[in-house]
Design an enzyme around this catalytic site. Structure first.
Site, PDB file in Angstrom:
ATOM      1  CE  LYS A 261     -37.136  15.959   6.968  1.00  0.00           C
ATOM      2  NZ  LYS A 261     -36.439  14.730   6.333  1.00  0.00           N
TER       3      LYS A 261
ATOM      4  CD  GLN B 124     -33.387  13.308   5.683  1.00  0.00           C
ATOM      5  OE1 GLN B 124     -33.799  13.687   6.411  1.00  0.00           O
ATOM      6  NE2 GLN B 124     -33.358  13.463   4.402  1.00  0.00           N
TER       7      GLN B 124
ATOM      8  CG  ASP C  64     -40.262  10.092   6.362  1.00  0.00           C
ATOM      9  OD1 ASP C  64     -40.816  11.183   5.872  1.00  0.00           O
ATOM     10  OD2 ASP C  64     -38.962   9.977   6.575  1.00  0.00           O
TER      11      ASP C  64
END
Ligand code: NAD
Length: 291
Positions: free
Chosen positions: A52, A96, A119
């Site tokens: 990412k 994460q 997200d």
């Protein structure tokens, strides 16, 4: 059979994003800035986060990786999140997953400012998504919609069977596919570990979205001719012949199922790369809203 090439499509999307970033910075607006919190040193998580960060740099984004110890307390993690929530230099950030067992994942996701929740996991964004209001769509389902759209896979009136009901893939996917949108207007069946006679259901599917995390679970005898397949699964399987010691397997037995398919995503190179591209698209959107 047409391969739904996530690698090529995501490269194209990233180029489009990079062009937009150039335009933003040329007009005096600072580049989008994505931050990622990584707790502990889980190998797969580290790989995902690094991918990412690297993709951000390539598209001209700023990126910050916040690496925290596996032993961090829930409170200290919540404080780190608050720092990102209030930092005006950060447009969006992700935590994460998975998190260590002593940390309440839901509490952490709830602590993220919904305006920076690229997200799309915060209940505010999940609610907006469910109501088909503008929001940050969760990156993996968003990537699947984009892939279906760009390859012009007909979804309207089709029977879509989603395998898996997780909050990050199966559940949002089933909602999005049933909504009024280009890759949508489908009749959706969502299935899970308690579903009886799954094969009877998958045999009726025009499109199958497999997100259960069991390698090569969906086999040719479970699908009809002409089916379109989206394979979300990524499982590391020990493979001594590989330098890394493992290979990646999807939830679909590609070799046999692809022979009956109209469209199919490979693993790797299908849904995975799309997820990163869509995370960046969400961050760009956050930056645009900010400016
Ligand atoms: P999860 O473990 O949270 O959920 C799995 C779901 O599958 C559950 O809802 C469960 O009920 C269902 N399931 C389990 N066994 C089943 C069975 N025999 N029949 C029918 N349903 C069954 O998983 P997840 O987070 O949604 O991830 C699924 C897979 O997708 C994993 O391999 C994961 O690594 C991968 N994934 C990939 C991406 C990507 O970017 N490509 C993103 C997220 C997840």
């Amino acid at each position: 059979m047409t391969l739904l090439d996530g690698k090529a499509t995501s490269a194209q999307i990233k180029e489009e994003i990079a062009l937009e970033v150039q335009k933003l910075t040329a007009s005096g607006i600072r580049a989008p800035h994505l931050a990622a919190i990584l707790v502990g040193s889980n190998g797969a998580s580290l790989t995902y986060v690094n991918a990412k960060v690297k993709a951000c740099a390539k598209a001209g984004f700023e990126s910050t990786l916040v690496e925290l110890s596996e032993e961090i307390s829930e409170n200290d993690l919540l404080n780190e999140i608050e720092k990102l929530n209030t930092n005006p230099e950060i447009d969006g950030f992700i935590v994460q997953l998975p998190l260590p067992k002593h940390i309440d994942e839901q509490k952490v996701l709830m602590a993220v400012n919904p305006d920076k929740d690229v997200d799309g996991f915060h209940p505010t964004n999940v609610g907006k998504m469910a109501l088909n209001l503008p929001s940050f769509l969760p990156a993996t389902p968003y990537g699947i919609l984009e892939l279906l759209e760009r390859y012009k896979v007909e979804t309207s009136g089709k029977h879509v069977v989603v395998i898996g009901r997780s909050h990050i893939v199966g559940s949002p996917m089933s909602i999005l596919m049933s909504q009024k949108r280009t890759a949508g207007n489908a009749t959706v069946t969502i299935t899970h570990s308690r579903t009886k006679n799954l094969k009877e259901i998958t045999l009726q599917a025009d499109i199958i979205i497999a997100a259960l995390g069991i390698p090569e679970f969906l086999t040719a005898d479970m699908v009809k001719d002409g089916v379109s397949i989206v394979d979300v699964g990524i499982t590391r399987i020990t493979d001594e012949t590989k330098k890394s010691g493992f290979r990646l397997a999807g939830d679909v037995h590609f070799e046999s199922v692809s022979k009956k398919s109209s469209f199919i995503t490979p693993v790797p190179g299908g849904v995975g790369p799309m997820t990163i591209a869509m995370l960046m698209k969400n961050t760009l959107l956050a930056a645009k809203i900010r400016s």
